[in-house]
Design an enzyme around this catalytic site. Structure first.
Site, PDB file in Angstrom:
ATOM      1  N   ASP A 192       3.514   9.364  -1.927  1.00  0.00           N
ATOM      2  CA  ASP A 192       2.400   8.582  -1.392  1.00  0.00           C
ATOM      3  C   ASP A 192       2.130   7.410  -2.319  1.00  0.00           C
ATOM      4  O   ASP A 192       2.250   7.535  -3.547  1.00  0.00           O
ATOM      5  CB  ASP A 192       1.145   9.449  -1.272  1.00  0.00           C
TER       6      ASP A 192
ATOM      7  N   HIS B 262       0.805  -1.219   0.000  1.00  0.00           N
ATOM      8  CA  HIS B 262       0.000   0.000   0.000  1.00  0.00           C
ATOM      9  C   HIS B 262       0.838   1.268   0.000  1.00  0.00           C
ATOM     10  O   HIS B 262       0.274   2.369   0.030  1.00  0.00           O
ATOM     11  CB  HIS B 262      -0.932   0.001   1.219  1.00  0.00           C
TER      12      HIS B 262
END
Length: 850
Positions: free
Chosen positions: A397, A194
């Site tokens: 991110d 993730h």
């Protein structure tokens, strides 16, 4: 190609934390509190939908590990509302290990490194050990869950184990090893990361990077948010592990298996956020004409919060007309509040917000509103719906679901999304305004453009964003993952790419070795036997070299430029008998005894003084520990205690007891595959033996004239691989699922690939044009090396602490002479002249005549 939708299998989701935190109320009862973060938002509805299990740490240390997990509150609306207690498998971890694993390895090492901020990373071996232990604990819980599901369902369906994120990157090795040890245990293993996966030059900074890669390659499928992360991973596997890869079809070969690598962009439960937005309380503005600019993030240094608030300051400097006409609302969700680095970040953010507000505020207006607490999804949906601009500008991110949630909640007057290109979302949400989060002026200009954007342009951009995110929601992500995993589970070839990498071919070595093995140098092949030339067998006598491999070796032996040595842990006579080729140098007992093709021998004198103790140790091992399938093999100078046939749950204890006995008798224990070896305490190993073979065969300047290739599969081969690092092209043969640290340049998946290597060498060397053999003068000059003309004859020695290369008998070779002189050199001076380098090695070389 249109893919068939795979039926949802029985699924076990494994993550660092359960999708909620357990806390005690005033009465001391456990209650559930929803967790924040992209993993929960995206995955929890999936677990609820497929009625799977979730394995994770409960967020609290329970004095009674068997205390039941509470059900969710009846009025809960979060993504975990439908997750029943029986679907939860808590993992309990010791406090000390948890601290080192979570705050130590995960947050202090992996988090900054994977976000391409290596200067913030801290590496600690104790933290890494705790990380491995916790991963093993999670793996054991997962294996128990698989057994339970198989028992409940009568073993009819193969469960899918879906492991999540950087906290659990090496758990798959334990699970796969359990399946290897117990053939009735079956499951498919998938992994999803993730966060970003960094490029090789950053990833290699982690001291145990090879073990992380091997852990990830223990899965059948490894998923990433976007293609660039997936390609970074493949590149690391190729460069660090030496794996064969196929970047076009996104495949990596490791340990004889083909691992799929896929880009699977995560989505959100789009319709759920639409409903939340429509049902949420409206956001009340003091001034209806003011524009609302919104930021929602965890308080983390990767989110770029300081630059974001500074961009508001820059906006008001460049565009003073926006004073009193905009409000920037930053929601900062508390995160890792016990970590000093995050405490400092909060202080800096507080100071910057106060400074900017102090500079621009008036009694009726402040440019920045700052909320530091967790918000429920219904409250967030209200902010999303009301916002005119969403400022999503992380420095780095993995995906960033805030951008997607904002788009889903834009059900009325459309706003504008400002997005960092350094997020996974930045590669797909192209209708947003992409802005460099490191440059505050560029961000200020983007905010001004967003505020001033005409409605028709806002409408077009938002419609396209909403259409894509609605189509690629969390359910699409789930089905994409299941499609990829389904083809692994069923062998269906309806995936977008073929699932198996092409078999090893001779041509594969061209890319690796054509520059190293040139057309003029001699070639030395140093090869292990068991597991390298011959497949591992249940008993050493059954480890037979394939006929084709033997034929290639025989042909290579007849090429004048090629010299072959077999370096094995077996007795030298045994390995010579197993190979059965005369023109080869054989080194047995890890190089303690060597036989050259002309019949001359070298026997290290050190182990002979330990013969009596070795026999005593053998007797005790046989009498006390030769049980449950374990047995003792006498290799002459080395004893090996084998546990390959021992049940897996008994191996550890037997190996521990055998190791204690070995140490008690003064021998060095050496780990091997399903075995432990007792070695005499002498400074000698396969590495020193390999250097000795090269020197006695080619001379002390061998590295200037010889290209060396070494291949081995065992821990003992690492001694040679390490010693030859930079001096040879080394291969580690790895055909099982354990994580293996190696200094080898490349890895090979099995003995078949070693055969391909030998065929490549035969073909490559066979292309050389014939050239005359240079004559060698027996005259010694001051610049000559003794080994340039002394044959590689080594005699046995009766001394107990040294051995010496011997000059050939004077009947066969005249004593050397100094140039332009009739006086022969004393033999001691000759020996020392040629052995100046050899004298510095251990064990110490001496000449009695001196």
């Amino acid at each position: 190609m249109q893919n068939k939708q795979q039926p949802t299998p029985t699924m076990i989701v494994v993550s660092n934390r359960l999708p909620f935190v357990l806390k005690r109320d005033e009465d001391g009862n456990l209650t559930r509190k929803a967790s924040a973060g992209g993993l929960v938002t995206a995955v929890a509805p999936v677990v609820v939908e497929c009625k799977g299990l979730w394995v994770g740490w409960p967020g609290v240390h329970l004095e009674n590990p068997d205390e039941p997990i509470p059900e969710s509150s009846p009025d809960a609306k979060g993504p975990t509302a439908g997750l029943m207690a029986k679907q939860v498998v808590p993992v309990h971890v010791e406090r000390n290990d948890l601290e080192k694993y979570y705050n130590g390895c995960c947050n202090s090492a992996f988090w900054p490194l994977f976000h391409s901020m290596p200067d913030r990373a801290v590496f600690n071996f104790q933290h890494w050990e705790s990380y491995c232990r916790v991963n093993q604990t999670f793996a054991e819980k997962t294996v128990a869950s698989v057994r339970k599901l198989q028992l409940d369902e009568g073993n009819k369906r193969t469960p899918l184990v879906w492991i999540h994120d950087f906290h659990l990157m090496v758990a798959a090795n334990t699970i796969r090893q359990s399946m290897e040890d117990d053939p009735t245990l079956k499951c498919s293993l998938g992994f999803f990361l993730h966060i970003p996966f960094p490029p090789y030059d950053i990833f290699r900074i982690f001291p145990w990077d090879d073990e992380i890669l091997q852990g990830l390659l223990g899965h059948d499928l490894v998923g990433f948010h976007i293609e660039s992360y997936a390609l970074n991973f493949i590149d690391c596997c190729q460069q660090r592990l030496g794996c064969r890869v196929d970047k076009d079809r996104m495949l990596v070969e490791h340990g004889g298996r083909t691992v799929r690598v896929r880009a699977l962009p995560i989505g959100i439960p789009f319709n759920r956020f639409v409903t939340l937005a429509k049902e949420s309380q409206p956001f009340v503005r003091q001034n209806p004409d003011q524009k609302l600019v919104l930021g929602v993030d965890r308080l983390d240094y990767t989110k770029g919060l300081l630059n974001r608030v500074r961009s508001i300051e820059r906006l008001l400097e460049l565009y003073p007309e926006h004073k009193e006409k905009i409000i920037f609302l930053q929601v900062a969700v508390p995160s890792r509040t016990d970590v000093e680095e995050y405490q400092i970040l909060k202080e800096e953010l507080d100071q910057e917000v106060g400074r900017i507000n102090g500079r621009f505020s008036n009694p009726n207006w402040s440019p920045i509103r700052y909320i530091y607490r967790s918000l429920g999804q219904d409250e967030l949906a209200s902010y999303y719906r009301a916002a005119d601009v969403a400022l999503v500008t992380p420095l780095r991110d993995g995906m960033n679901l805030v951008a997607k949630e904002f788009v889903a909640c834009q059900t009325e007057d459309p706003g504008v999304l400002i997005l960092s290109p350094f997020t996974g979302a930045g590669e797909t949400m192209l209708e947003s305004l992409l802005v460099n989060p490191y440059e505050t002026t560029e961000m200020a200009n983007a905010i001004n453009r967003a505020i001033s954007m005409p409605e028709d342009e806002r409408q077009v951009r938002m419609n396209l964003l909403r259409k894509r995110e609605k189509q690629n929601d969390v359910h699409y992500w789930l089905q994409s993952f299941l499609r990829a995993m389904g083809t692994v589970m069923t062998g269906d070839q309806n995936d977008d790419f073929n699932s198996t990498i092409e078999p090893f071919k001779v041509e594969d070595f061209d890319l690796w070795m054509s520059r190293y093995v040139d057309d003029t140098s001699k070639l030395a092949l140093l090869l292990d036997y068991d597991g390298t030339l011959a497949p591992i067998a249940s008993h050493p006598d059954l480890a037979l070299m394939p006929t084709e491999t033997k034929r290639v070796l025989e042909r290579l032996c007849n090429i004048s430029d090629v010299h072959i040595a077999i370096v094995s842990g077996r007795k030298v006579e045994n390995v010579k008998e197993m190979v059965g080729i005369d023109k080869i140098t054989y080194a047995g007992s890890h190089g303690l005894e060597i036989i050259h093709p002309d019949g001359t021998k070298f026997i290290h004198p050190g182990p002979q003084q330990y013969a009596a103790k070795m026999e005593e140790l053998k007797t005790r091992l046989v009498n006390e520990l030769q049980r449950d399938g374990a047995w003792v093999e006498n290799k002459g100078f080395v004893l090996t205690y084998h546990v390959r046939k021992v049940p897996n749950h008994l191996r550890g204890d037997l190996l521990k007891q055998a190791t204690q006995l070995i140490v008690e008798y003064g021998f060095k224990p050496g780990n091997a595959l399903c075995a432990v070896e007792a070695k005499p305490p002498v400074v000698w190993d396969k590495g020193r033996a390999s250097i000795h073979i090269l020197r006695t065969t080619f001379g002390v300047d061998w590295n200037e004239r010889v290209r060396v290739i070494y291949a081995g599969d065992d821990t003992t081969d690492e001694d040679a691989i390490a010693q030859l690092k930079g001096l040879a092209f080394t291969f580690r043969v790895t055909s099982h699922h354990r994580r293996i640290r190696t200094a080898a340049k490349r890895r090979l998946p099995g003995t078949d690939s070693v055969l391909m290597l030998l065929k490549w060498i035969e073909r490559h060397v066979g292309r050389r044009s014939a050239r005359p053999t240079p004559s060698v003068s027996p005259t010694l000059t001051p610049s000559s090396s003794f080994c340039d003309y002394v044959p590689s004859t080594v005699i046995e020695t009766n001394t107990t602490d040294c051995f010496v290369p011997a000059i050939a008998n004077s009947a066969n070779m005249p004593a050397p002479k100094v140039a332009n002189s009739e006086t022969p050199l004393p033999s001691s001076i000759v020996a020392l002249n040629g052995l100046s380098d050899l004298l510095t090695a251990k064990p110490k070389y001496e000449v009695d005549a001196c």
